[in-house]
Motif scaffolding. Structure first.
Motif, PDB file in Angstrom:
ATOM      1  N   ALA A 231       8.736  -2.286   3.909  1.00  0.00           N
ATOM      2  CA  ALA A 231       7.688  -1.543   3.418  1.00  0.00           C
ATOM      3  C   ALA A 231       6.960  -2.361   2.044  1.00  0.00           C
ATOM      4  O   ALA A 231       5.617  -2.055   2.171  1.00  0.00           O
ATOM      5  CB  ALA A 231       8.143  -0.206   3.113  1.00  0.00           C
ATOM      6  N   PRO A 232       7.658  -2.771   1.176  1.00  0.00           N
ATOM      7  CA  PRO A 232       7.220  -3.462  -0.081  1.00  0.00           C
ATOM      8  C   PRO A 232       6.062  -4.416   0.527  1.00  0.00           C
ATOM      9  O   PRO A 232       5.035  -4.494  -0.372  1.00  0.00           O
ATOM     10  CB  PRO A 232       8.176  -3.847  -0.801  1.00  0.00           C
ATOM     11  N   VAL A 233       6.560  -5.364   1.525  1.00  0.00           N
ATOM     12  CA  VAL A 233       5.762  -6.414   1.968  1.00  0.00           C
ATOM     13  C   VAL A 233       4.402  -5.877   2.390  1.00  0.00           C
ATOM     14  O   VAL A 233       3.190  -6.461   2.170  1.00  0.00           O
ATOM     15  CB  VAL A 233       6.557  -7.254   3.143  1.00  0.00           C
ATOM     16  N   VAL A 234       4.487  -4.978   3.166  1.00  0.00           N
ATOM     17  CA  VAL A 234       3.374  -4.306   3.996  1.00  0.00           C
ATOM     18  C   VAL A 234       2.424  -3.748   2.751  1.00  0.00           C
ATOM     19  O   VAL A 234       1.038  -3.889   2.728  1.00  0.00           O
ATOM     20  CB  VAL A 234       3.671  -3.145   4.987  1.00  0.00           C
ATOM     21  N   ALA A 235       2.918  -2.927   1.867  1.00  0.00           N
ATOM     22  CA  ALA A 235       2.235  -2.642   0.894  1.00  0.00           C
ATOM     23  C   ALA A 235       1.659  -3.263  -0.107  1.00  0.00           C
ATOM     24  O   ALA A 235       0.370  -3.514  -0.673  1.00  0.00           O
ATOM     25  CB  ALA A 235       3.097  -1.660  -0.149  1.00  0.00           C
ATOM     26  N   LEU A 236       2.295  -4.644  -0.318  1.00  0.00           N
ATOM     27  CA  LEU A 236       1.650  -5.568  -1.205  1.00  0.00           C
ATOM     28  C   LEU A 236       0.312  -6.299  -0.411  1.00  0.00           C
ATOM     29  O   LEU A 236      -0.605  -6.556  -1.103  1.00  0.00           O
ATOM     30  CB  LEU A 236       2.662  -6.769  -1.465  1.00  0.00           C
TER      31      LEU A 236
ATOM     32  N   THR B  91       0.890  -4.733  -7.497  1.00  0.00           N
ATOM     33  CA  THR B  91       1.599  -6.139  -7.260  1.00  0.00           C
ATOM     34  C   THR B  91       3.133  -6.197  -7.438  1.00  0.00           C
ATOM     35  O   THR B  91       3.797  -6.377  -6.915  1.00  0.00           O
ATOM     36  CB  THR B  91       0.397  -7.412  -7.690  1.00  0.00           C
ATOM     37  N   ILE B  92       3.048  -6.033  -8.980  1.00  0.00           N
ATOM     38  CA  ILE B  92       4.367  -6.377  -9.452  1.00  0.00           C
ATOM     39  C   ILE B  92       5.271  -5.232  -8.965  1.00  0.00           C
ATOM     40  O   ILE B  92       6.642  -5.342  -8.985  1.00  0.00           O
ATOM     41  CB  ILE B  92       4.293  -6.388 -11.058  1.00  0.00           C
ATOM     42  N   PHE B  93       4.653  -3.751  -9.018  1.00  0.00           N
ATOM     43  CA  PHE B  93       5.638  -2.765  -8.353  1.00  0.00           C
ATOM     44  C   PHE B  93       5.977  -3.044  -6.876  1.00  0.00           C
ATOM     45  O   PHE B  93       7.353  -2.862  -6.691  1.00  0.00           O
ATOM     46  CB  PHE B  93       4.774  -1.418  -8.517  1.00  0.00           C
ATOM     47  N   ALA B  94       5.006  -3.692  -6.122  1.00  0.00           N
ATOM     48  CA  ALA B  94       5.570  -3.959  -4.690  1.00  0.00           C
ATOM     49  C   ALA B  94       6.670  -5.186  -4.858  1.00  0.00           C
ATOM     50  O   ALA B  94       7.770  -5.216  -4.187  1.00  0.00           O
ATOM     51  CB  ALA B  94       4.453  -4.358  -3.986  1.00  0.00           C
ATOM     52  N   ILE B  95       6.348  -5.995  -5.736  1.00  0.00           N
ATOM     53  CA  ILE B  95       7.366  -7.255  -5.899  1.00  0.00           C
ATOM     54  C   ILE B  95       8.832  -6.780  -6.308  1.00  0.00           C
ATOM     55  O   ILE B  95       9.918  -7.047  -5.679  1.00  0.00           O
ATOM     56  CB  ILE B  95       7.003  -8.328  -6.655  1.00  0.00           C
TER      57      ILE B  95
END
Length: 563
Positions: free
Chosen positions: A34-39, A74-78
Motif C-alpha cells: 500500500a505505501p508503494v502504491v501511495a508513493l 513522499t516521506i510519509f509513504a517511505i
C-alpha cells in the motif's frame, strides 16, 4: 470530478481490509504494498486541484498537488513502508491496520486543499494513532486514554477556530492565515497541540514510549510532522513561533538529559527536534522554510532509525531503562552501528542528513541578523549531541556491561534499520535530491570549510563535556516530573478535594434547609395545628369583644380615609 486516485484512499482501504486477511503473508504484502502504491500516486498527482467535491455550500478540494505536500507525502509513504518492514514480526493485526490508517490520514492532510478536508484527515489521524498506542495491550490503556483526550481537545479547539475563520472570511482555503483574531489563534493552538508545543508538550513522552516495540516507530513520524506541514502552509513568518520553537528545543534537551528510559529520551528528543522546525517556520524566510521542511524529512528518517534501534533492544531484551542496559555492542553489532548513525544524524554531524537540514535553519537566523536565536540554536545543537548523540548509544550499547548478550533482531528489522541508516548518510553526503524536493529553490551550500569546522568543534566540545561530566550524567531510577503531572496526579487529587468540599457544602446546605423547613412546619403547627392558638375554642364574651374591636378598627379606618 475525479481525475486521480487519492494516495490516502489506498492506505485507508488497505488499513481497513488488513484485519480481514487471515494469512500473515497477505497481510505483510498489503502492509508493504500500500505505501508503494501511495508513493507512486503521490508522484503522478499533477500540481493544482485534482479531486473536488461539493458538500452543502462548500467546494472541497480533497486532493491537490503542491511541492510542499509532495515532499511530506513522499516521506510519509517511505516511512510507512520501512516501518511496516520493521514491524513484520509484529503479530498484532490491529497495530498494522491502525498504522496504515494513521499513515494514510497523514498523507491525506499533505494533499488537502481546504480546511475541512484537512480537518477530517486530521481527526482520522488522531483515531489511527490512538489505536496504534492502544493495541500494545492493557498496560497502555491509561496512556492511550490521556493521549486521546489531549488530541480530542486539540481537535475541538481547531474545529472552533476553523468555524470562526469560515464565518469571518467565508473561505475554507487551506492557505496562509493572518494571525489576527480569536479564530486564527484557535487554529494555531490546535496545530501547536499536535506539534507538542507548550504547555501541551508532555503528551508526547507520556504516550509514545508506552506503545509496542514497533508502534513507537510509527508514532514518531506522523502527528508532529503533519503539524509542521500545516504550520508551514498557514502560519509561516509569525514571530511567536520562533520563541515557541526555542522553548521546545530546550525543554526537550533538559528532560532528555534527566531521563533514564531510553524510549522517553528519544520521545523528548522529538519535541526538541520539532522545536527547530517550528523556529524555522517562525523565521519565515525561504531558506528557513526550506530548512524546516528538509529537517522534517530528515528527522522522520533518523528518529525512526533511533527508535528502531531502541525497539530492537526492547524486542530482544524486554528492557528499556538505561540502568538495566549496557554492553550490547558485543552481541548486537548491526543495531549498535545503526543506532550510532542515527545518533550522529540527529546531532548534525557532517556527512549525515541532520547536518544538511538543520544547518539551514540556524543559518537562516544568522542571515536575518537574529543573533540571539542563532546563538541559542547552535547551543542547542550541542545539547542534542549530549542527550541523543552520546547519551543514548553510550548507556544502551556501551558503558557498563550489563551481562546481556542478545543477538541482533530478525532480518526484517535489521533491513529496515539498514535502509534508514543508508538514507541518513546518503542525504548527508549528497543532499541535492532532497533539496530538489523543497518548497523554494535552494541556493545553499552546507559544506563550507568554516561551517564544517564550526560544527565539528562544537560537537567535539560537547562530547568532551559529556565524558568530563559523566558521573553527573549517569542515570538512576528516578521519575522526571513534567506538566503531565498536572492532569495525571494533581488533577485527580484536585478533583477529589473539590468533590469532597462541594459535597460537604451541599450536605450542609440541605441539612440547614431541612432544619428551616422543619422549624416552619413546627411554627405553623403551633398556630394552625389541632392544638394551635387558632384552633382553640373561645367563650362568647371574648368572641363578641373581638368582633366589636374588629368593627371599631374598620370604622376608624373609614373615617381616616374620609378626612
Amino acid at each position: 470530478m475525479t481525475t486521480s486516485l487519492p494516495p490516502a484512499l489506498i492506505m485507508l482501504l488497505a488499513g481497513l481490509a488488513l484485519p480481514l486477511l487471515a494469512n500473515r503473508v497477505w497481510r505483510a504484502a498489503m502492509s508493504l504494498g500500500a505505501p508503494v502504491v501511495a508513493l507512486a500516486l503521490i508522484w503522478t498527482t499533477p500540481d493544482g486541484p485534482v479531486l473536488t467535491a461539493q458538500i452543502l455550500t462548500f467546494d472541497l478540494t480533497i486532493l491537490q498537488g503542491t511541492t510542499t505536500g509532495r515532499l511530506f507525502g513522499t516521506i510519509f509513504a517511505i516511512m510507512a513502508f520501512v516501518g511496516a518492514l520493521f514491524a513484520l514480526k509484529q503479530t498484532n493485526a490491529l497495530e498494522a491496520s491502525s498504522a496504515l490508517i494513521y499513515a494514510g490520514s497523514a498523507i491525506g492532510v499533505s494533499g488537502a486543499g481546504d480546511l475541512i478536508t484537512m480537518f477530517v484527515f486530521w481527526e482520522v489521524m488522531a483515531v489511527g494513532s490512538t489505536l496504534v498506542l492502544w493495541s500494545a495491550g492493557e498496560r497502555t490503556y491509561l496512556a492511550a486514554r490521556r493521549y486521546l483526550l489531549v488530541h480530542l481537545f486539540g481537535g475541538v479547539v481547531l474545529m472552533a477556530g476553523i468555524t470562526g475563520h469560515v464565518a469571518e472570511t467565508g473561505s475554507i482555503a487551506f492557505t496562509a492565515i493572518e494571525l489576527a483574531g480569536v479564530s486564527s489563534w484557535l487554529i494555531l493552538i490546535g496545530f501547536l497541540i499536535n506539534a507538542g508545543a507548550p504547555p501541551f508538550s508532555a503528551w508526547l513522552p507520556d504516550a509514545y514510549p508506552e506503545a509496542s516495540w514497533s508502534g513507537t516507530v510509527f508514532l514518531s513520524a506522523f502527528t508532529t510532522k503533519t503539524a509542521v506541514f500545516v504550520l508551514l502552509i498557514t502560519f509561516a513568518g509569525n514571530e511567536i513561533l520562533v520563541w515557541v520553537g526555542l522553548y521546545m528545543v530546550f525543554y526537550g534537551i533538559i528532560y532528555a538529559l534527566l531521563e533514564n528510559d531510553m524510549r522517553r529520551i528519544l520521545a523528548y528528543s522529538i519535541v526538541n527536534q520539532v522545536g527547530f522546525m517550528v523556529c524555522g517556520i517562525g523565521i519565515g524566510t525561504e531558506l528557513a522554510l526550506n530548512g524546516a521542511a528538509s529537517h522534517a524529512f530528515a528527522h522522520i528518517i533518523y528518529k525512526a532509525l533511533l527508535l528502531m534501534a531502541a525497539g530492537a533492544v526492547l524486542y530482544q531484551t524486554g528492557r528499556r531503562k538505561c540502568t538495566d542496559l549496557g554492553g550490547l555492542f558485543h552481541s548486537m553489532p548491526i543495531t549498535t552501528i545503526c543506532g550510532i548513525i542515527g545518533a550522529l544524524a540527529i546531532s548534525s554531524f557532517p556527512l549525515t542528513s541532520g547536518f544538511v537540514s538543520k544547518s539551514m535553519i540556524s543559518d537562516a537566523a544568522g542571515h536575518e541578523h537574529l543573533a540571539v536565536v542563532w546563538f541559542l540554536l547552535y547551543a542547542a545543537s550541542a545539547g542534542v549531541f549530549l542527550h541523543a548523540g552520546i547519551k543514548f548509544p553510550w548507556f544502551v550499547f556501551f558503558q557498563k556491561d550489563s551481562g546481556l548478550r542478545p543477538s541482533d533482531p530478525p532480518a526484517s528489522m535489521r533491513w529496515a534499520m539498514i535502509i534508514f541508516a543508508f538514507l541518513c548518510i546518503a542525504i548527508g553526503v549528497y543532499p541535492e535530491p532532497l533539496y530538489a524536493l523543497l518548497p523554494y529553490p535552494v541556493d545553499y551550500v552546507p559544506y563550507t570549510v568554516g561551517h564544517v569546522l564550526h560544527m565539528t568543534q562544537l560537537l567535539l566540545f560537547a562530547g568532551l563535556a559529556f565524558f568530563v561530566l559523566l558521573p553527573l550524567m549517569k542515570r538512576t531510577l528516578t521519575i522526571s516530573l513534567d506538566t503531565d503531572t498536572l492532569y495525571r496526579l494533581v488533577g485527580p487529587w484536585l478533583a477529589k478535594v473539590v468533590g469532597r468540599t462541594v459535597g460537604a457544602a451541599d450536605r450542609a446546605m440541605r441539612q440547614t434547609a431541612m432544619r428551616w423547613f422543619q422549624d416552619l412546619v413546627a411554627a405553623l403547627e403551633r398556630v394552625h395545628g389541632v392544638s394551635g392558638v387558632l384552633a382553640r375554642d373561645l367563650n362568647m364574651t371574648v368572641t363578641v369583644l373581638a368582633v366589636v374591636i374588629a368593627f371599631g378598627l374598620i370604622l376608624l379606618f373609614d373615617l381616616i380615609q374620609g378626612l
